[in-house]
Write a protein that holds these residues in place. Structure first.
Motif, PDB file in Angstrom:
ATOM      1  N   LYS A 245      -4.811   9.900 -14.272  1.00  0.00           N
ATOM      2  CA  LYS A 245      -5.820  10.197 -15.292  1.00  0.00           C
ATOM      3  C   LYS A 245      -6.661  11.417 -14.940  1.00  0.00           C
ATOM      4  O   LYS A 245      -7.246  12.047 -15.819  1.00  0.00           O
ATOM      5  CB  LYS A 245      -6.708   8.977 -15.520  1.00  0.00           C
ATOM      6  N   THR A 246      -6.739  11.763 -13.652  1.00  0.00           N
ATOM      7  CA  THR A 246      -7.503  12.939 -13.246  1.00  0.00           C
ATOM      8  C   THR A 246      -6.716  14.235 -13.412  1.00  0.00           C
ATOM      9  O   THR A 246      -7.291  15.320 -13.277  1.00  0.00           O
ATOM     10  CB  THR A 246      -7.942  12.839 -11.766  1.00  0.00           C
ATOM     11  N   LEU A 247      -5.432  14.136 -13.693  1.00  0.00           N
ATOM     12  CA  LEU A 247      -4.549  15.304 -13.735  1.00  0.00           C
ATOM     13  C   LEU A 247      -4.298  15.738 -15.169  1.00  0.00           C
ATOM     14  O   LEU A 247      -4.457  14.954 -16.108  1.00  0.00           O
ATOM     15  CB  LEU A 247      -3.240  14.978 -13.015  1.00  0.00           C
ATOM     16  N   PRO A 248      -3.874  16.977 -15.371  1.00  0.00           N
ATOM     17  CA  PRO A 248      -3.631  17.477 -16.731  1.00  0.00           C
ATOM     18  C   PRO A 248      -2.404  16.840 -17.367  1.00  0.00           C
ATOM     19  O   PRO A 248      -1.631  16.141 -16.696  1.00  0.00           O
ATOM     20  CB  PRO A 248      -3.446  18.980 -16.527  1.00  0.00           C
ATOM     21  N   PRO A 249      -2.189  17.081 -18.666  1.00  0.00           N
ATOM     22  CA  PRO A 249      -1.116  16.388 -19.404  1.00  0.00           C
ATOM     23  C   PRO A 249       0.297  16.672 -18.940  1.00  0.00           C
ATOM     24  O   PRO A 249       1.217  15.954 -19.361  1.00  0.00           O
ATOM     25  CB  PRO A 249      -1.325  16.870 -20.846  1.00  0.00           C
ATOM     26  N   ASN A 250       0.513  17.685 -18.100  1.00  0.00           N
ATOM     27  CA  ASN A 250       1.872  17.916 -17.612  1.00  0.00           C
ATOM     28  C   ASN A 250       2.220  17.000 -16.430  1.00  0.00           C
ATOM     29  O   ASN A 250       3.315  17.081 -15.877  1.00  0.00           O
ATOM     30  CB  ASN A 250       2.080  19.375 -17.214  1.00  0.00           C
ATOM     31  N   VAL A 251       1.297  16.107 -16.065  1.00  0.00           N
ATOM     32  CA  VAL A 251       1.570  15.047 -15.085  1.00  0.00           C
ATOM     33  C   VAL A 251       1.347  13.711 -15.788  1.00  0.00           C
ATOM     34  O   VAL A 251       0.256  13.437 -16.286  1.00  0.00           O
ATOM     35  CB  VAL A 251       0.670  15.149 -13.845  1.00  0.00           C
ATOM     36  N   CYS A 252       2.396  12.914 -15.849  1.00  0.00           N
ATOM     37  CA  CYS A 252       2.337  11.627 -16.549  1.00  0.00           C
ATOM     38  C   CYS A 252       2.877  10.522 -15.646  1.00  0.00           C
ATOM     39  O   CYS A 252       3.268  10.769 -14.504  1.00  0.00           O
ATOM     40  CB  CYS A 252       3.146  11.686 -17.838  1.00  0.00           C
ATOM     41  N   ALA A 253       2.900   9.305 -16.166  1.00  0.00           N
ATOM     42  CA  ALA A 253       3.425   8.160 -15.410  1.00  0.00           C
ATOM     43  C   ALA A 253       4.131   7.219 -16.359  1.00  0.00           C
ATOM     44  O   ALA A 253       3.753   7.088 -17.529  1.00  0.00           O
ATOM     45  CB  ALA A 253       2.298   7.424 -14.689  1.00  0.00           C
TER      46      ALA A 253
ATOM     47  N   ASN B 292       0.814  -1.224   0.000  1.00  0.00           N
ATOM     48  CA  ASN B 292       0.000   0.000   0.000  1.00  0.00           C
ATOM     49  C   ASN B 292       0.848   1.276   0.000  1.00  0.00           C
ATOM     50  O   ASN B 292       0.317   2.381   0.132  1.00  0.00           O
ATOM     51  CB  ASN B 292      -0.984   0.009   1.185  1.00  0.00           C
ATOM     52  N   ALA B 293       2.164   1.134  -0.159  1.00  0.00           N
ATOM     53  CA  ALA B 293       3.065   2.288  -0.111  1.00  0.00           C
ATOM     54  C   ALA B 293       2.822   3.267  -1.253  1.00  0.00           C
ATOM     55  O   ALA B 293       2.996   4.473  -1.088  1.00  0.00           O
ATOM     56  CB  ALA B 293       4.521   1.821  -0.130  1.00  0.00           C
ATOM     57  N   GLU B 294       2.406   2.774  -2.409  1.00  0.00           N
ATOM     58  CA  GLU B 294       2.164   3.670  -3.545  1.00  0.00           C
ATOM     59  C   GLU B 294       0.869   4.471  -3.378  1.00  0.00           C
ATOM     60  O   GLU B 294       0.887   5.707  -3.518  1.00  0.00           O
ATOM     61  CB  GLU B 294       2.151   2.881  -4.855  1.00  0.00           C
ATOM     62  N   PRO B 295      -0.266   3.835  -3.070  1.00  0.00           N
ATOM     63  CA  PRO B 295      -1.473   4.650  -2.842  1.00  0.00           C
ATOM     64  C   PRO B 295      -1.292   5.698  -1.747  1.00  0.00           C
ATOM     65  O   PRO B 295      -1.837   6.800  -1.851  1.00  0.00           O
ATOM     66  CB  PRO B 295      -2.528   3.604  -2.455  1.00  0.00           C
ATOM     67  N   ARG B 296      -0.501   5.384  -0.710  1.00  0.00           N
ATOM     68  CA  ARG B 296      -0.297   6.348   0.367  1.00  0.00           C
ATOM     69  C   ARG B 296       0.624   7.496  -0.041  1.00  0.00           C
ATOM     70  O   ARG B 296       0.687   8.509   0.642  1.00  0.00           O
ATOM     71  CB  ARG B 296       0.253   5.637   1.600  1.00  0.00           C
ATOM     72  N   PHE B 297       1.340   7.339  -1.146  1.00  0.00           N
ATOM     73  CA  PHE B 297       2.168   8.425  -1.649  1.00  0.00           C
ATOM     74  C   PHE B 297       1.365   9.428  -2.471  1.00  0.00           C
ATOM     75  O   PHE B 297       1.760  10.602  -2.591  1.00  0.00           O
ATOM     76  CB  PHE B 297       3.308   7.868  -2.515  1.00  0.00           C
ATOM     77  N   LEU B 298       0.270   9.026  -3.053  1.00  0.00           N
ATOM     78  CA  LEU B 298      -0.449   9.856  -4.015  1.00  0.00           C
ATOM     79  C   LEU B 298      -0.850  11.227  -3.480  1.00  0.00           C
ATOM     80  O   LEU B 298      -0.832  12.212  -4.247  1.00  0.00           O
ATOM     81  CB  LEU B 298      -1.665   9.106  -4.560  1.00  0.00           C
ATOM     82  N   PRO B 299      -1.192  11.384  -2.195  1.00  0.00           N
ATOM     83  CA  PRO B 299      -1.450  12.748  -1.700  1.00  0.00           C
ATOM     84  C   PRO B 299      -0.252  13.687  -1.862  1.00  0.00           C
ATOM     85  O   PRO B 299      -0.443  14.896  -2.075  1.00  0.00           O
ATOM     86  CB  PRO B 299      -1.791  12.518  -0.217  1.00  0.00           C
ATOM     87  N   HIS B 300       0.978  13.158  -1.791  1.00  0.00           N
ATOM     88  CA  HIS B 300       2.162  13.995  -2.026  1.00  0.00           C
ATOM     89  C   HIS B 300       2.182  14.485  -3.470  1.00  0.00           C
ATOM     90  O   HIS B 300       2.473  15.655  -3.741  1.00  0.00           O
ATOM     91  CB  HIS B 300       3.435  13.222  -1.715  1.00  0.00           C
ATOM     92  N   LEU B 301       1.892  13.582  -4.410  1.00  0.00           N
ATOM     93  CA  LEU B 301       1.824  13.972  -5.820  1.00  0.00           C
ATOM     94  C   LEU B 301       0.784  15.075  -6.024  1.00  0.00           C
ATOM     95  O   LEU B 301       1.051  16.088  -6.686  1.00  0.00           O
ATOM     96  CB  LEU B 301       1.481  12.745  -6.673  1.00  0.00           C
ATOM     97  N   LEU B 302      -0.401  14.885  -5.463  1.00  0.00           N
ATOM     98  CA  LEU B 302      -1.480  15.847  -5.650  1.00  0.00           C
ATOM     99  C   LEU B 302      -1.136  17.202  -5.032  1.00  0.00           C
ATOM    100  O   LEU B 302      -1.460  18.260  -5.597  1.00  0.00           O
ATOM    101  CB  LEU B 302      -2.775  15.298  -5.047  1.00  0.00           C
ATOM    102  N   GLU B 303      -0.464  17.189  -3.881  1.00  0.00           N
ATOM    103  CA  GLU B 303      -0.105  18.433  -3.224  1.00  0.00           C
ATOM    104  C   GLU B 303       0.960  19.189  -4.017  1.00  0.00           C
ATOM    105  O   GLU B 303       0.883  20.422  -4.160  1.00  0.00           O
ATOM    106  CB  GLU B 303       0.383  18.157  -1.806  1.00  0.00           C
ATOM    107  N   ILE B 304       1.958  18.470  -4.533  1.00  0.00           N
ATOM    108  CA  ILE B 304       2.979  19.130  -5.351  1.00  0.00           C
ATOM    109  C   ILE B 304       2.336  19.756  -6.583  1.00  0.00           C
ATOM    110  O   ILE B 304       2.619  20.899  -6.947  1.00  0.00           O
ATOM    111  CB  ILE B 304       4.090  18.138  -5.751  1.00  0.00           C
TER     112      ILE B 304
END
Length: 375
Positions: A189-197, A153-165
């Motif tokens: 997928k909820t973020l604009p094209p300047n955020v990718c994976a 679950n380490a990746e889902p718990r990181f996602l708030p950091h991505l969203l905050e940045i």
């Protein structure tokens, strides 16, 4: 009739580890061998690449080993990094900065503490201004006896950091590296094209069952549930332009990947008096040597249409990083009737007369359905 030939416009690997010393000399030419024309190189060396001058000197070493490969250099995010260094790095051709949460993967001891990314606001603001890319290893450290965080679950718990940045720096280009979960896919997928994976070929193939059954399948982040693997396959199947190839090809000497217990001394009655216990298994899966044929083979076994290859291995990543494909850099692969057996190991001599070692590639000894015919 099944496709027998694929033409790919200058494939790009957006995440590769090339190490240093003898291991670097072995694996760097494999990038071109695997069908890659441009590669974004990770900075977690020993010591890590934390300054513009170090990044550019490392780039020169790599280019000397593989002159026809276009390597993109990066730097390691630390609290010592300054806006002035960002400007210097950008002027010198350094493409991005990689964030490693402290202690979660290979050579990440100098990485970011998960108390938050606020300490980097000035650096991120300068990166946004000069248009440098922030690459995020998207995990938080395990705390199984505290908040219950573990590798699953380490990746889902990181996602708030991505969203905050992203909230604070909405124009900053960000890559969530080697995403492995349905939660990460839906977040990006909820973020604009300047955020990718980026997505690795081994995460398209493996699940947690594979990861716990063999050290050769252990990487960070670990492979997850079948439903997570299905989400990775689905987003590529739909041809989503915010998801592209980042192999996270990460070679380790076999002694680090498959440590064994060695008896130092036996007693006269046949008992064991003293042993050396095995060290922890190194995290990493090596795929550079056959990368493009490997991706094609995994696409077929995952029911991903082959027409999605061009976007995934070239167009989407190149568009995001801003490097157009050159027509003369096309790579052609063809289907093989009998299949091509992947080499079981690559031998190299350790530095300083330390003896021979081996790198074992992903799917060693198994067959690929495709091979490179023109690169």
């Amino acid at each position: 009739m099944a496709t027998s030939l694929l033409r790919l416009p200058s494939p790009f690997d957006a995440h590769v580890h090339l190490r240093q010393g003898a291991l670097m000399r072995l694996v760097t030419p494999h990038v071109q061998q695997g069908g890659i024309k441009m590669a974004y190189v990770m900075p977690n060396l020993v010591p890590p690449v934390t300054t513009p001058s170090h990044a550019l000197s490392y780039l020169k070493e790599l280019q000397a080993l593989s002159p026809n490969t276009h390597f993109l250099p990066s730097m390691y995010l630390t609290t010592n990094l300054t806006p002035a260094q960002i400007r210097e790095a950008h002027a010198g051709g350094v493409v991005g900065v990689k964030s490693y949460p402290r202690g979660v993967t290979t050579n990440s001891e100098g990485g970011v503490g998960m108390e938050g990314y606020g300490v980097f606001d000035e650096v991120f603001a300068e990166m946004e201004k000069v248009d440098m890319i922030l690459n995020l290893h998207g995990e938080v450290p395990s705390d199984v006896d505290g908040d219950g965080c573990c590798v699953l679950n380490a990746e889902p718990r990181f996602l708030p950091h991505l969203l905050e940045i992203h909230r604070k720096f909405p124009k900053l280009r960000i890559v969530l590296e080697h995403c492995t979960t349905a939660a990460a896919v839906e977040c990006v997928k909820t973020l604009p094209p300047n955020v990718c994976a980026t997505i690795t070929p081994h995460h398209l193939a493996l699940t947690i069952d594979h990861a716990v059954s063999s050290p050769l399948h252990f990487c960070k982040p670990v492979a997850k549930y079948p439903s997570d693997r299905a989400a990775l396959r689905a987003v590529i199947r739909e041809g989503h332009p915010q998801f592209f190839l980042g192999s996270d090809s990460a070679p380790h000497p076999s002694g680090n990947k498959m440590p064994t217990m060695k008896v130092l001394r036996s007693t006269l009655d046949g008992g064991i008096d003293e042993v050396t216990l095995p060290s922890p298994c190194a995290a990493g899966i090596y795929t550079s040597d056959n990368l493009i044929p490997l991706v094609a083979t995994i696409f077929e076994s995952s029911d991903i249409p082959l027409e999605r290859m061009s976007g995934f291995v070239s167009e989407f990543g190149r568009r995001f990083y801003g490097f157009a494909a050159k027509p003369e850099d096309e790579v052609v692969i063809r289907r093989i009737g009998e299949g091509k057996v992947i080499k079981k190991a690559y031998q190299f001599e350790r530095d300083g007369d330390a003896g021979r070692e081996y790198v074992v590639p992903f799917m060693a000894g198994e067959k690929l359905n495709w091979e490179i015919v023109e690169a």
